[in-house]
Design an enzyme around this catalytic site. Structure first.
Site, short mmCIF file in Angstrom:
data_model
loop_
_atom_site.label_atom_id
_atom_site.label_comp_id
_atom_site.label_asym_id
_atom_site.label_seq_id
_atom_site.Cartn_x
_atom_site.Cartn_y
_atom_site.Cartn_z
N GLY A 9 75.28 55.69 -9.40
CA GLY A 9 75.06 55.52 -10.84
C GLY A 9 75.85 54.34 -11.38
O GLY A 9 76.33 54.36 -12.53
N GLY A 12 75.01 51.96 -14.90
CA GLY A 12 75.09 52.47 -16.26
C GLY A 12 76.24 51.89 -17.06
O GLY A 12 76.91 50.94 -16.63
N GLN A 13 76.48 52.50 -18.22
CA GLN A 13 77.50 51.98 -19.14
C GLN A 13 78.89 51.96 -18.49
O GLN A 13 79.58 50.94 -18.53
CB GLN A 13 77.54 52.84 -20.42
CG GLN A 13 78.43 52.25 -21.51
CD GLN A 13 78.85 53.25 -22.58
OE1 GLN A 13 78.58 54.45 -22.49
NE2 GLN A 13 79.53 52.75 -23.59
N ASP A 35 72.56 52.70 -7.35
CA ASP A 35 71.88 53.30 -8.50
C ASP A 35 70.40 53.39 -8.12
O ASP A 35 69.99 52.87 -7.07
CB ASP A 35 72.06 52.39 -9.74
CG ASP A 35 71.89 53.13 -11.07
OD1 ASP A 35 72.89 53.31 -11.78
OD2 ASP A 35 70.74 53.53 -11.40
N ILE A 36 69.59 54.04 -8.99
CA ILE A 36 68.14 54.02 -8.72
C ILE A 36 67.50 52.77 -9.32
O ILE A 36 66.32 52.54 -9.16
CB ILE A 36 67.40 55.28 -9.27
CG1 ILE A 36 67.92 55.64 -10.66
CG2 ILE A 36 67.54 56.45 -8.32
CD1 ILE A 36 67.06 56.66 -11.38
N ASP A 53 69.23 57.27 -4.63
CA ASP A 53 69.06 58.39 -5.55
C ASP A 53 70.22 59.36 -5.29
O ASP A 53 70.42 59.80 -4.15
CB ASP A 53 67.71 59.07 -5.25
CG ASP A 53 67.44 60.24 -6.19
OD1 ASP A 53 68.41 60.87 -6.68
OD2 ASP A 53 66.26 60.56 -6.41
N TYR A 143 73.40 69.59 -21.38
CA TYR A 143 74.39 68.69 -20.80
C TYR A 143 75.75 69.39 -20.68
O TYR A 143 76.38 69.35 -19.62
CB TYR A 143 74.48 67.46 -21.71
CG TYR A 143 75.48 66.40 -21.32
CD1 TYR A 143 75.33 65.67 -20.16
CD2 TYR A 143 76.56 66.11 -22.16
CE1 TYR A 143 76.23 64.65 -19.84
CE2 TYR A 143 77.45 65.10 -21.85
CZ TYR A 143 77.30 64.38 -20.69
OH TYR A 143 78.19 63.39 -20.38
N LYS A 147 77.90 70.29 -17.34
CA LYS A 147 79.26 69.77 -17.11
C LYS A 147 80.26 70.92 -16.90
O LYS A 147 81.14 70.83 -16.04
CB LYS A 147 79.71 68.89 -18.28
CG LYS A 147 78.99 67.54 -18.35
CD LYS A 147 79.31 66.64 -17.17
CE LYS A 147 78.72 65.25 -17.31
NZ LYS A 147 78.86 64.44 -16.09
#
Ligand code: NAD
Length: 313
Positions: A9, A12-13, A35-36, A53, A143, A147
């Site tokens: 991942g 991302g940000q 990442d994908i 993935d 979410y 978590k």
């Protein structure tokens, strides 16, 4: 310290900036971003990059063996606002990716795991101010449920199998390099871009909504500090409360207006308001400060200077 790191991942940000920082610490070729989708030019060109993935255990094991990976940072996830639209997919991604990486560590293919949690583990019944490390946790979002479950899987793998997994409950992370990926605190990034680009912003949260936040540089520093801490100093194996600043849309607007006096903000709360209402407004992170000496650097004023300067560039 010699480590070979795989980041899942990484486009991302948070991944975009954490990858570059880890490459500067451990050497470019020792940090494999994945990442994908492709990432920023900097991430793609400064070191190895693989399309992976995060739920594909076979490919992850193959890459771990190929590069002799010692640590995995699992950042791939579906964030709060998007997860409410695709609950089943969010659960599948957020849980299966974590269980796969924990199994890798249990089976001794890797030595250490980093996995971020979130303030979304708290819910409407949690004390809102200065929320303690241990408190009522009844999350009301998909979410948050994923978590909170993830935190207890981490703790379980640590207790039962001795897995060295470490985690932080990030607040809303604010940065300028990569736009955020569908969270409830995204307004605090958008507002800076709109202030510079148009001078107007329509905020999706109400002006008095106070949420815990942190500048990206602090989030990246906290992550690496925790991963480098001596195992005995990492006393919490669910996830550490982590804090820096908290503010409302009204307060961040006033801070931006010190630099852009004509900036104009209107408020049209949408479905994300309900998510924000269920979260703490400030966090007690004294355990992180005590156990591994966590200190934040950026407050609202210094972060605002950095954000506006970099966006204007
Ligand atoms: P992001 O949405 O910006 O990035 C997530 C990345 O994961 C994306 O690049 C996406 O392409 C990738 N991804 C999605 N599905 C994937 C899959 N199946 N396999 C591989 N990659 C996949 O998120 P972020 O803000 O960088 O967050 C990183 C982590 O930090 C997440 O676990 C998130 O829950 C947590 N977190 C973030 C914040 C925040 O404010 N940004 C706050 C709390 C917790």
């Amino acid at each position: 310290m010699s480590e070979t790191i795989l980041i899942l991942g990484a486009s991302g940000q948070i991944g975009t900036e954490l990858t570059q920082k880890l490459r500067s610490v451990y050497g470019n070729s020792n940090v494999i971003a994945s990442d994908i989708r492709e990432g920023s030019e900097e991430v793609m060109t400064s070191g190895p990059f693989e399309i992976i993935d995060a739920t594909d255990r076979e490919t992850i094991l193959k890459v771990v063996k190929e590069y002799n990976v010692t640590q995995v940072y699992l950042l791939a996830a579906m964030l709060s606002a998007t997860a409410e639209k695709f609950p089943q997919k969010a659960w599948d991604l957020n849980m299966n990716s974590l269980l796969g990486v924990l199994e890798l560590a249990k089976n001794k293919h890797i030595k250490q795991v980093y996995w971020p949690s979130s303030i979304a583990v708290f819910g409407p019944t949690t004390p809102k101010q200065n929320t303690p490390q241990k408190t009522i946790m009844e999350p009301s979002t998909v979410y948050g449920i994923s978590k909170l479950s993830g935190e207890f899987w981490c703790n379980y793998y640590h207790e039962k199998f001795g897995v060295d997994v470490r985690s932080l409950r990030y607040p809303g992370i604010i940065s300028w390099k990569t736009k955020p990926g569908g969270g409830t605190t995204d307004y605090a990034v958008d507002i800076y871009f709109k202030a510079v680009e148009t001078g107007n912003y329509e905020c999706f949260l109400s002006e008095k909504t106070r949420l815990p936040m942190m500048y990206m540089n602090d989030a990246v520093a906290a992550t690496i500090n925790l991963m480098q801490a001596k195992p005995a100093d990492v006393k919490i194996r669910t996830s550490y409360n982590l804090a820096a600043i908290d503010f409302t849309p009204e307060e961040i607007t006033l801070e931006i207006k010190k630099h852009i006096p004509d900036f104009n903000v209107s408020y049209t709360p949408d479905s994300r308001q309900e998510i924000a209402n269920s979260w703490p407004s400030s966090i007690d992170d004294s355990e992180a400060r005590k156990d591994w000496n966590w200190k934040h650097k950026f407050d609202l004023a210094s972060m605002t200077v950095e954000m506006l300067k970099n966006i204007k560039k």
